[in-house]
Design an enzyme around this catalytic site. Structure first.
Site, mmCIF file in Angstrom:
data_model
loop_
_atom_site.group_PDB
_atom_site.id
_atom_site.type_symbol
_atom_site.label_atom_id
_atom_site.label_comp_id
_atom_site.label_asym_id
_atom_site.label_seq_id
_atom_site.Cartn_x
_atom_site.Cartn_y
_atom_site.Cartn_z
ATOM 1 N N GLY A 160 -2.259 3.264 1.340
ATOM 2 C CA GLY A 160 -3.283 2.090 1.088
ATOM 3 C C GLY A 160 -4.029 2.715 -0.090
ATOM 4 N N ASP B 9 -3.437 4.620 11.793
ATOM 5 C CA ASP B 9 -3.974 3.328 11.868
ATOM 6 C C ASP B 9 -2.823 2.481 11.836
ATOM 7 O OD1 ASP B 9 -4.275 3.848 9.153
ATOM 8 O OD2 ASP B 9 -5.877 1.988 8.921
ATOM 9 N N GLU C 269 -2.628 10.658 7.757
ATOM 10 C CA GLU C 269 -4.250 10.350 7.587
ATOM 11 C C GLU C 269 -5.051 11.628 8.133
ATOM 12 O OE1 GLU C 269 -2.032 6.553 7.867
ATOM 13 O OE2 GLU C 269 -1.831 8.434 8.908
ATOM 14 N N GLY D 170 -0.265 2.845 5.081
ATOM 15 C CA GLY D 170 -0.193 1.370 5.015
ATOM 16 C C GLY D 170 1.266 0.914 4.831
#
Length: 391
Positions: free
Chosen positions: A85, A168, A160, A137
């Site tokens: 992302g 996530d 991450e 993402g």
């Protein structure tokens, strides 16, 4: 850049935006295939808020269109499906208002998770062409698809911990469903999976070669699509399975599968024990297993807060529904942006690019339990939660 669809039986219509290309592929059955191509090749097709909104809008339209039998998601170029992302706007908002949950973080993660959930619950077959880099993402998109194709060039990771976040986009759901402690290992080390590794842990459920892409589109244009969603799922599974047997470059063995027992041993115990164990690999292990040495090096350079969160995440088990997972992750993600290492991690990796983050805590033993509890505590109650309508 659009995807070439070289079948003689199809018709193609294009809708082009700056960041996504939408196409419909005609088929011999009269049904159509919706194709969405992430189209920021220079940025490795990293997701920004515009792309999330465009995808959500078009996929919602295609889901209710009876002429659309299946969906394909892919990325422009050969380097990446989606490298993650684009979090720069979230970073700037976090720096401007330290300690505060920002609208930028809330809006981005909310809409990203809604898109991921849409894919998970789409009903019709959704195929992701997971060639090249698939991270963060991008892995959220891939995990939501019913047909997840990896290739001999796939490079898949949840990195991450290197930016002060945690895995996530549904990681709390799919990591805990992987064999043994593979999910914990992937989350803590940002280990870079190849196609075989991803296939083993379930991130991929089909394998083809990069050069098979055009053949796949040709074949999808000739199968007998119908209004029966379950039948269409089976048709696509069968097609992919048949094509896999013809791959010129077969699926290789997986390091994760070969070393599953060792990974389980390395990841056993409390967090401090795990970190100490991985910190003390023998020189022989580092020399004979460079993949493990690299994974451990990345972990030890990662955010101690993030490592602690990944370990907490692994304790969630498999009882939470997918919707509850996304609601939990939204709170945790915005809290990480406000109160943890996220801003510093993004600064070091993406803004200043000095790759020398100054984490809030020196090691995992120094991270207060009170901080972890506050990060995992949602900033909203049930009635005000931005994802309260997600069922």
């Amino acid at each position: 850049m659009t995807t070439s669809l070289s079948t003689t039986t199809n018709t193609v219509t294009d809708t082009v935006t700056n960041s996504v290309v939408f196409q419909t592929l005609g088929t011999a059955s009269g049904k159509q295939i919706g194709v969405a191509t992430l189209n920021i090749e220079k940025a490795l097709n990293a997701l920004n808020i515009e792309m999330v909104q465009l995808l959500t809008s078009q996929l919602t339209t295609w889901r209710s269109d009876n002429n659309i039998a299946a969906i394909v998601l892919d990325g422009a170029g050969d380097k990446a499906f989606c490298a993650g992302g684009d979090v720069r706007a979230i970073y700037h908002a976090a720096v401007a208002t330290p300690g505060k949950v920002t609208a930028q973080a809330t809006d981005f993660f909310k809409q990203e998770y809604q898109l991921d959930y849409l894919l998970h619950t789409f009903g019709k077959p959704v195929l992701v062409w997971g060639d090249g880099i698939v991270m963060g993402g991008g892995l959220g998109l891939m995990a939501g698809a019913s047909h997840r194709v990896v290739t001999e060039h796939s490079r898949i990771a949840m990195p991450e911990v290197t930016i002060g976040l945690y895995p996530d986009v549904g990681g709390s759901y799919f990591l805990n469903r992987m064999p043994g402690k593979a999910g914990l290992f992937l989350g803590m080390t940002a280990y870079n999976m190849n196609g075989a590794d991803a296939h083993y842990v379930g991130i991929g459920n089909h394998y083809l070669n990069r050069d098979d892409k055009e053949l796949l589109f040709d074949a999808m244009a000739t199968v007998a699509w119908s209004d029966d969603k379950a039948a269409n799922h089976n048709i696509l599974h069968t097609l992919l399975d048949d094509m896999q047997t013809q791959c010129a470059t077969p699926l290789v063995s997986s390091q994760l599968e070969t070393h599953q027992a060792m990974i389980d041993e390395l990841m056993a115990g409390d967090l401090s024990t795990i970190v100490a164990r991985l910190s003390s690999l023998s020189d022989e292990q580092k020399e004979t297993q460079p993949w493990l040495a690299k994974a451990c090096k990345v972990m030890l350079a990662g955010s101690p807060i993030s490592l602690a969160l990944v370990h907490k995440q692994s304790m969630l088990g498999t009882d939470m529904s997918l919707a509850d997972v996304f609601k939990f992750e939204l709170g945790l993600s915005v809290n990480c942006c406000a109160k943890a290492d996220f801003a510093e991690g993004v600064r070091a990796l993406l803004i200043d690019k000095d790759r020398s983050p100054k984490w809030l805590y020196q090691d995992v033993a120094s991270v207060p339990n009170e901080l972890l509890s506050s990060l995992m505590n949602s900033p909203w109650d049930e009635t005000s939660h931005p994802l309260r309508d997600m069922l």
